[in-house]
Design an enzyme around this catalytic site. Structure first.
Site, PDB file in Angstrom:
ATOM      1  N   GLU A  82       1.072  -0.558  -0.136  1.00 40.90           N
ATOM      2  CA  GLU A  82       0.169   0.234  -0.008  1.00 40.90           C
ATOM      3  C   GLU A  82       0.384   1.301   0.026  1.00 40.90           C
ATOM      4  O   GLU A  82       2.064   1.616   1.164  1.00 40.90           O
ATOM      5  CB  GLU A  82      -0.851   0.237   0.900  1.00 40.90           C
ATOM      6  CG  GLU A  82      -2.193  -1.169   0.906  1.00 40.90           C
ATOM      7  CD  GLU A  82      -2.729  -1.110   0.213  1.00 40.90           C
ATOM      8  OE1 GLU A  82      -2.582  -0.450  -0.597  1.00 40.90           O
ATOM      9  OE2 GLU A  82      -3.496  -2.744  -0.287  1.00 40.90           O
TER      10      GLU A  82
ATOM     11  N   CYS B 240      -1.766   9.159   2.711  1.00 38.62           N
ATOM     12  CA  CYS B 240      -1.676   9.267   1.410  1.00 38.62           C
ATOM     13  C   CYS B 240      -2.924   9.456  -0.023  1.00 38.62           C
ATOM     14  O   CYS B 240      -2.121   9.325  -0.577  1.00 38.62           O
ATOM     15  CB  CYS B 240      -0.942   7.076   1.313  1.00 38.62           C
ATOM     16  SG  CYS B 240      -3.033   6.242   2.071  1.00 38.62           S
TER      17      CYS B 240
END
Length: 457
Positions: free
Chosen positions: A209, A243
């Site tokens: 990720e 993110c």
């Protein structure tokens, strides 16, 4: 305990079959829920000590989102574990085909510093639901949260079932050298490459990720007041250290001046005229990242904010315009409270520019046009995103979350987490009622003709 010894310790526990029954998994999920609900104040305090994270942000983004994952898993665990019936071709009859979901074994979860509790624990929900043992490696940059995670798991779980390893690069490197059954990493793309290289030596599968430069595109027909309010919230949430935060704004030139003024007003509305004194704005994680971010700020292009204080790890919500793709702020993921603004004339121009860059983890679009929305979804490759909002897709446990290309590989949340930490084992149950002789040697033209008729060829 040395890493190899630790892994063997957990592997022996897993091989005893203790983690496989539904009752054990459900109880472990319940224990994890209890761990969180009984320690909300301590978790929020650790997050404030590490990032000066506001209590509301800490509760929503680090605690509530994980509790939703746990409750969804508890509710659906029996259904997820149940063997899945699939069909069989006529040529293979009589038979019964099933997909059995079995645990992978012993897994490693490496968490980041920006959401140091959520992003270490949310993947664990899937690992527990799938029946695995796990090692959690929290980020050393958020040492208060790391220490708390270690203390809590020692209190609530057997260490040969779930173990927390604290430390920095040497400890992480030692763990990556071990033979895990899966590695789940959340962090930057450069470190993701290092993790993948280490995993390749043991042929260990990985979920990565990562991140990237996630665009937010605003068209001239958008609700500009709504867009400004939501962009400011999503961009400066956790001081931009998210993110899936909008990395840069791409706005149609015909409305750029209007949107910019609304964004500036929203910043003042949400963080005050003196954001340094705001209790709603987190701090930068450390001086190294603070310095990296300030080097992206071009004073000549700043139209709002730009102030910083290294000692306080503070950077004001900053807006920059007249930006080109060659500016330092556009050369890497920002991961901080800086919003660069670019303009476009036509939507095709904007989409073309985005397509020339690596695939982002997220992308956002503000428009009322269904045609533009369809083009956006059909033509732009990104991990996930929103239309007429930002960031919130991450909080929906029914949506798989993950990147594509440089922004990552693999998905989790909800059932996707269970599947990430499971092996889908295919099994065909056959019966002896019919046994077609044409499958066996010696082969002949007659047998081949029979088989061709069977397969309708």
């Amino acid at each position: 305990m040395e890493s190899e010894e630790l892994i063997n310790y957990l592997r022996r526990y897993y091989q005893e079959g203790i983690t496989r029954p539904w009752e054990f998994r459900w109880t472990a999920l319940q224990t994890l829920e209890t761990l969180i609900t009984e320690n909300i104040v301590a978790i929020c305090s650790a997050l404030y000590a590490d990032l000066q994270k506001p209590k509301q942000e800490a509760f929503i983004s680090e605690i509530a989102i994980v509790l939703e994952e746990i409750r969804l898993a508890k509710k659906n665990l029996k259904k997820w574990m149940k063997p899945q019936k699939v069909g069989s071709p006529m040529a293979l009859m009589p038979s019964r085909s099933r997909i059995y979901y079995e645990p992978l074994g012993t897994v490693l979860i490496i968490g980041p510093w920006n959401y140091p509790f959520q992003l270490a624990i949310a993947p664990l929900v899937g690992a527990i639901a799938a029946g695995n043992c796990a090692v959690i490696k929290p980020s050393e940059l958020t040492r208060n949260t790391s220490k708390l995670i270690s203390e809590l798991f020692k209190k609530y779980f057997p260490t040969d079932y779930i173990c927390v390893v604290e430390g920095g690069i040497p400890e992480t490197t030692s763990l990556l050298a071990q033979k895990f059954d899966h590695i789940f990493f959340t962090g930057s793309t450069p470190v993701g490459r290092i993790v993948m290289q280490a995993a390749a030596k043991n042929l260990t599968p990985v979920t990565l990720e990562l991140g990237g430069k996630s665009p937010v595109v605003v068209c001239e027909d958008a609700d500009l007041a709504l867009a400004a309010r939501r962009i400011v919230w999503g961009k400066f949430y956790n001081a931009g250290q998210t993110c899936v935060a909008p990395d840069y704004l791409y706005v149609q030139s015909s409305v750029s001046h209007i949107l910019i003024e609304k964004i500036k007003a929203c910043i003042v509305q949400q963080f005050g005229a003196n954001p340094k004194s705001s209790e709603s704005l987190s701090r930068i994680v450390n001086s190294q990242n603070c310095k990296r971010l300030t080097q992206m700020i071009d004073d000549k292009k700043v139209i709002h904010g730009g102030e910083f204080d290294f000692e306080a790890l503070f950077i004001a919500p900053t807006v920059m315009q007249n930006i080109s793709w060659n500016d330092p702020v556009m050369l890497e993921e920002i991961f901080g409270p800086i919003l660069p603004i670019l303009t476009f004339e036509t939507i095709d121009e904007a989409f073309y520019s985005i397509l020339q860059r690596p695939k982002p983890l997220a992308a956002y679009l503000f428009t009322r046009s269904h045609a533009i929305q369809k083009t956006f979804i059909d033509s732009i490759s990104f991990g996930g995103g929103c239309i007429n909002d930002v960031v919130l897709h991450l909080s929906n446990p029914y949506l798989p979350f993950g990147g594509v290309g440089d922004s990552g590989m693999g998905q989790y949340h909800g059932r996707s987490s269970f599947q990430t930490f499971s092996h889908a084992k295919s099994v065909m149950h056959r019966f002896g009622l019919f046994d077609v002789s044409a499958r066996y040697a010696p082969y002949s033209e007659g047998k081949l003709k029979f088989l061709r008729r069977m397969f309708r060829l």
